[in-house]
Design a protein around this motif. Structure first.
Motif, mmCIF file in Angstrom:
data_model
loop_
_atom_site.group_PDB
_atom_site.id
_atom_site.type_symbol
_atom_site.label_atom_id
_atom_site.label_comp_id
_atom_site.label_asym_id
_atom_site.label_seq_id
_atom_site.Cartn_x
_atom_site.Cartn_y
_atom_site.Cartn_z
ATOM 1 N N GLY A 1 0.865 -1.333 -0.073
ATOM 2 C CA GLY A 1 -0.020 -0.018 0.086
ATOM 3 C C GLY A 1 0.818 1.296 -0.064
ATOM 4 N N GLY A 2 2.111 1.087 -0.614
ATOM 5 C CA GLY A 2 2.922 2.377 -0.542
ATOM 6 C C GLY A 2 3.875 2.615 0.492
ATOM 7 N N ARG A 3 3.475 1.788 1.612
ATOM 8 C CA ARG A 3 4.485 1.662 2.776
ATOM 9 C C ARG A 3 5.578 0.694 2.956
ATOM 10 N NH1 ARG A 3 -0.005 3.011 7.841
ATOM 11 N NH2 ARG A 3 -0.795 4.977 6.646
ATOM 12 N N VAL A 4 6.683 1.212 3.179
ATOM 13 C CA VAL A 4 7.844 0.274 3.183
ATOM 14 C C VAL A 4 7.634 -0.652 4.265
ATOM 15 C CG1 VAL A 4 10.366 0.196 3.607
ATOM 16 C CG2 VAL A 4 9.412 2.076 2.420
ATOM 17 N N THR A 5 7.646 -2.158 3.981
ATOM 18 C CA THR A 5 7.754 -3.187 4.951
ATOM 19 C C THR A 5 9.043 -3.441 5.827
ATOM 20 O OG1 THR A 5 8.194 -4.978 3.482
ATOM 21 C CG2 THR A 5 5.859 -3.983 3.565
ATOM 22 N N ASP A 6 9.174 -4.226 6.482
ATOM 23 C CA ASP A 6 10.545 -4.764 7.224
ATOM 24 C C ASP A 6 10.696 -6.166 6.634
ATOM 25 O OD1 ASP A 6 8.369 -6.479 8.317
ATOM 26 O OD2 ASP A 6 8.762 -6.205 10.432
ATOM 27 N N ALA A 7 10.154 -6.547 5.488
ATOM 28 C CA ALA A 7 10.720 -7.599 4.754
ATOM 29 C C ALA A 7 12.029 -7.715 4.435
ATOM 30 C CB ALA A 7 9.849 -8.110 3.600
ATOM 31 N N PRO A 8 12.967 -8.568 4.683
ATOM 32 C CA PRO A 8 14.347 -8.596 4.269
ATOM 33 C C PRO A 8 14.429 -9.150 3.035
ATOM 34 C CG PRO A 8 13.773 -10.459 5.613
ATOM 35 C CD PRO A 8 12.538 -9.783 5.448
ATOM 36 N N ALA A 9 15.614 -8.540 2.444
ATOM 37 C CA ALA A 9 16.019 -9.188 1.002
ATOM 38 C C ALA A 9 16.445 -10.774 1.242
ATOM 39 C CB ALA A 9 17.129 -8.512 0.393
ATOM 40 N N ARG A 10 16.070 -11.858 0.294
ATOM 41 C CA ARG A 10 16.202 -13.133 0.571
ATOM 42 C C ARG A 10 16.719 -13.499 -0.717
ATOM 43 N NH1 ARG A 10 13.986 -15.039 5.357
ATOM 44 N NH2 ARG A 10 12.415 -13.835 6.575
ATOM 45 N N LYS A 11 17.337 -14.884 -0.700
ATOM 46 C CA LYS A 11 17.540 -15.548 -1.899
ATOM 47 C C LYS A 11 16.325 -16.343 -2.243
ATOM 48 C CE LYS A 11 22.689 -15.734 -1.904
ATOM 49 N NZ LYS A 11 23.726 -16.740 -1.574
#
Length: 289
Positions: A119-129
């Motif tokens: 929804g346009g808001r940055v999440t705390d999801a990490p970058a993953r392989k």
């Protein structure tokens, strides 16, 4: 062809090596190493490693008039760029296109952040392989036993940027796509820039088709304003919340938007679809120009 053939069909062909003024009937064979185009005039062999673009927009009107559906392939030979055009029924070309992209990109490990925004808001999801794969209608990202599917027809925007992923700036494809009642943004980075380009072309091809279809859909000013109001409300709202003009039949507006697949409705709440978001995006861009 010594490799196992994954596609074999009859289509209409035009290449720079098979000289003709318009596409002619021929046979198309594809394996994991090469694409072979055969006509009564000769045979053209294209190694997949030499393909540099699969841009359908390069099919000229003078050629496309002879074809139901087509894909243009640019490739290199002896330091020069050549082009081949393959035409056929929409179903045949769609299947061939998916097979070709799967071979060009391959099932491979990528670095992805999904979703990077909700929804346009940055999440705390990490970058993953994650493991990337393609189907005819989606990009699939798998981590362990969970798979996220990004429907290419739900993509409402995309761009290339350098993004910090896993402690390093990487060339990244940024996808904005509708998911249910919200919009998600996903970052995908491939180690090979060439394959990242092909992934962008896969998205662009499908995105262009949806945009063209939406542009051919007549949307009135009242309907457009209702879509913008719905977008401003976060993508979902009641009918009364987006049509406030007393002189306008709100139910009729909603029925027209539903018929054009610009919104969906559930328990009295309207939700903006990816098609509806394209209308809003193009309208806002025209205002800002």
């Amino acid at each position: 062809m010594s490799e196992e053939v994954v596609a074999d069909f009859t289509g209409k062909l035009l290449t720079e090596d098979i000289e003709q003024l318009k596409p002619v009937k021929g046979r198309v064979l594809l394996n994991r190493e090469q694409l072979v185009l055969v006509t009564g005039e000769g045979k053209e062999t294209i190694f997949l490693s030499k393909i540099v673009s699969t841009n359908p927009g390069s099919v000229a009107d003078s050629v496309s008039q002879f074809l139901e559906e087509a894909i243009a392939i640019a490739y290199e030979r002896n330091g020069t760029r050549r082009q081949a055009i393959i035409g056929g029924s929409p179903e045949t070309i769609a299947k061939f296109r998916t097979l070709l992209f799967k071979l060009l990109i391959g099932k491979q490990t990528v670095i992805a952040k999904h979703p990077a925004k909700r929804g346009g808001r940055v999440t705390d999801a990490p970058a993953r392989k994650m493991l990337l794969d393609l189907s005819e209608s989606a990009i699939e990202l798998t981590l362990d036993d969970k798979t996220a599917r990004i429907n290419v027809e739900a993509v409402i925007g995309f761009e290339h940027e350098q993004r910090e992923l896993m402690d390093r700036a990487r060339p990244t494809l940024i996808l904005d796509h509708a998911a249910g009642s919200t919009t998600l943004t996903t970052y995908i980075s491939l180690l090979s820039k060439r394959k990242l380009t092909f992934l962008s072309q896969f998205v662009r091809l499908n995105y262009s088709k949806v945009v063209d279809d939406v542009r051919q859909t007549e949307v009135s000013d009242t309907e457009t304003q209702a879509l913008i109001s719905l977008y401003s409300a976060g993508g979902n709202a009641s009918l009364d919340g987006i049509v406030t003009d007393d002189d306008t039949d709100a139910q009729t507006v909603a029925e027209h938007l539903l018929e054009k697949e610009l919104v969906t409705e559930e328990e009295g709440v309207l939700y903006l679809t990816s098609r509806g978001e394209i209308v809003v995006t193009e309208q806002l861009e025209s205002v800002n120009e």
